[in-house]
Motif scaffolding. Structure first.
Motif, mmCIF file in Angstrom:
data_model
loop_
_atom_site.group_PDB
_atom_site.id
_atom_site.type_symbol
_atom_site.label_atom_id
_atom_site.label_comp_id
_atom_site.label_asym_id
_atom_site.label_seq_id
_atom_site.Cartn_x
_atom_site.Cartn_y
_atom_site.Cartn_z
ATOM 1 N N GLY A 1 0.930 51.430 34.544
ATOM 2 C CA GLY A 1 1.755 51.171 35.720
ATOM 3 C C GLY A 1 2.675 52.315 36.089
ATOM 4 O O GLY A 1 2.255 53.479 36.143
ATOM 5 N N SER B 1 0.082 54.995 37.424
ATOM 6 C CA SER B 1 0.048 54.930 38.893
ATOM 7 C C SER B 1 0.062 56.313 39.520
ATOM 8 O O SER B 1 -0.759 56.628 40.398
ATOM 9 C CB SER B 1 1.236 54.111 39.410
ATOM 10 N N HIS C 1 0.869 49.260 28.139
ATOM 11 C CA HIS C 1 1.614 48.936 29.355
ATOM 12 C C HIS C 1 3.040 48.516 29.003
ATOM 13 O O HIS C 1 3.288 48.029 27.897
ATOM 14 C CB HIS C 1 0.925 47.798 30.115
#
Length: 353
Positions: free
Chosen positions: A63, A68, A82
Motif C-alpha cells: 500500500g 503504490s 502490508h
C-alpha cells in the motif's frame, strides 16, 4: 542487487502548515489542510530507480508504504507484507525493515525523516546498509541522500560504506525553540558525495550582516520581508527590534510584524507586490531551501526575491549550497551562482548545486 524500499507516508506533513514535524501531529496537520509530502518523494525515488541502468530487484511494503508509488512508477516490486491498518505506524516501519533483512537485501532504502531513520536503524543495526530519501522536516541525520533522485543513484552505484550517526530531536521541544539532537542509532551508510553531512548548530558571528539586512529592510517599507528560521536570520529579527520565532517563519512589512511562525498559507496571504525571502543555509549541509523551512514552499519562493545570508565560517565549512524544494524545475532555476551576504556590505559568490 536487491533493494528493500519502505515509505513513511506521513513524513513531513506538518512542515508547510507550521508544525515543525509530524510526530504525534498527523491529525492536527490534516485538520490544518496539510498534504502528504512523502508519496511524491517516493514516486521520484522509484522513477529514478526505474531509469537506473542497473540490474536491481525492488522489494517493498504494501500500500502507501511503497507498493503504490512503485507501481505508479512502472515497477513490479516484490511485496513482503502490508501495514496493520490504514493509519501506518512506526511499528509497521520496523516490521518492514526486519522483513527486508530476513529477505537478504543488499540495501534498505527508506523515504522519511529523522524519526523514520531512527526506526529503521534501530531495527536493522549495522547488519544491512541503509540510505534515506529525504521527506521529513528536520533531517538532522547523516544517513540521507541530498534528493530522491540522488538516493536512487547512490543506491544503485555505491561501492563502499561507513558508519554514520542517526540523530533525532524531541519535536515538542523543537516547537518551543529548543534544539537538542540526540544520538538514536549508528547505521552503515553508502559513501558518496550526494549523501549529506550531519546538521551543525551555530556558525560564527552575524552581527554585521544582520545590521546590513536590517538597514535594507528599513529603507524599503513597501516590500514584504519573509524571514526564515535559524539563528542567523534570528539576528536580523533582533536587529529589527522583535523577538522572532527561532525555528519558524516570520513576516515583516513597513516597520511592523505581519505574522509570527507563519504557515505556508499565511505567508501567501501576507505577500504584497514586492517580496523578499531572507534565508540562511543550514550549517554542515548547505541547504538553503528544503531542510527545516518547508513553509517556504515553491509557491512562496516563486513570488519572492531571495536573499541568502551567512557567516563566513559557515560558508567556509559547507563549500557549496543546495536546494531541495519538492519542485525539480524550481530547483534547476535556483541553481547557479548566488550572492550571499556575509557582512554589513560584503557579499560572497557561492554556487548552488
Amino acid at each position: 542487487m536487491r533493494i528493500g524500499v519502505v515509505v513513511n507516508p506521513v513524513a513531513g506533513m506538518g512542515g508547510r502548515v507550521g508544525l515543525k514535524g509530524t510526530d504525534g501531529k498527523v491529525e492536527e496537520a490534516r485538520a490544518l489542510g496539510a498534504e502528504p509530502r512523502a508519496p511524491d518523494r517516493a514516486r521520484r525515488t522509484f522513477e529514478a530507480l526505474a531509469d537506473a541502468d542497473a540490474d536491481v530487484d525492488i522489494l517493498t511494503w504494501g500500500g502507501p508504504m511503497g507498493e503504490s508509488e512503485a507501481r505508479a512508477a512502472g515497477l513490479d516490486p516484490t511485496v513482503l507484507g502490508h501495514p496493520e491498518s490504514e493509519e501506518t505506524t512506526a511499528e509497521d516501519t520496523v516490521r518492514a525493515a526486519e522483513a527486508f533483512v530476513e529477505a537478504g537485501v543488499d540495501l534498505l532504502l527508506f523515504v522519511g525523516g529523522d524519526g523514520t531513520a531512527a526506526d529503521v536503524a534501530e531495527a536493522v543495526g549495522t547488519d544491512v546498509p541503509v540510505l534515506g530519501a529525504p521527506a521529513g522536516v528536520k533531517v538532522y541525520s547523516s544517513v540521507f541522500a541530498v534528493s530522491p533522485e540522488d538516493a536512487a543513484a547512490v543506491a544503485t552505484t555505491f561501492e563502499r560504506t561507513e558508519r554514520r550517526e542517526v540523530m533525532d530531536i524531541d519535536e515538542d521541544e523543537y516547537r518551543e525553540g529548543e534544539v537538542r539532537p540526540e544520538l538514536r542509532a549508528v547505521a552503515v551508510v553508502p559513501v558518496a558525495d550526494d549523501v549529506q553531512s550531519s546538521k551543525q548548530l551555530g556558525g560564527g558571528t552575524v552581527e554585521a550582516l544582520a545590521a546590513g539586512v536590517a538597514d535594507d529592510v528599513r529603507a524599503s517599507p513597501e516590500k514584504t520581508y519573509v524571514l526564515g528560521p535559524g539563528s542567523t536570520v534570528g539576528a536580523v529579527k533582533a536587529e529589527l527590534g522583535f523577538e522572532g520565532s527561532p525555528i519558524g517563519v516570520d513576516i515583516w512589512r513597513d516597520g511592523e510584524v505581519v505574522a509570527l511562525d507563519a504557515a505556508e498559507s499565511e505567508i501567501l496571504d501576507a505577500l504584497g507586490e514586492e517580496n523578499v525571502v531572507v534565508v540562511s543555509p543550514i550549517g554542515g549541509q548547505g541547504f538553503v531551501f528544503g531542510r527545516g523551512n518547508p513553509q517556504l514552499s515553491p509557491a512562496v519562493i516563486r513570488k519572492c526575491d531571495v536573499e541568502i545570508v551567512a557567516s563566513r565560517s559557515k560558508l567556509d565549512d559547507v563549500g557549496e549550497l543546495r536546494v531541495d524544494t519538492d519542485d525539480p524545475e524550481l530547483d534547476e532555476e535556483l541553481r547557479g551562482w548566488a550572492r550571499v551576504r556575509v557582512g554589513r556590505f560584503e557579499r560572497r559568490m557561492m554556487r548552488i548545486v
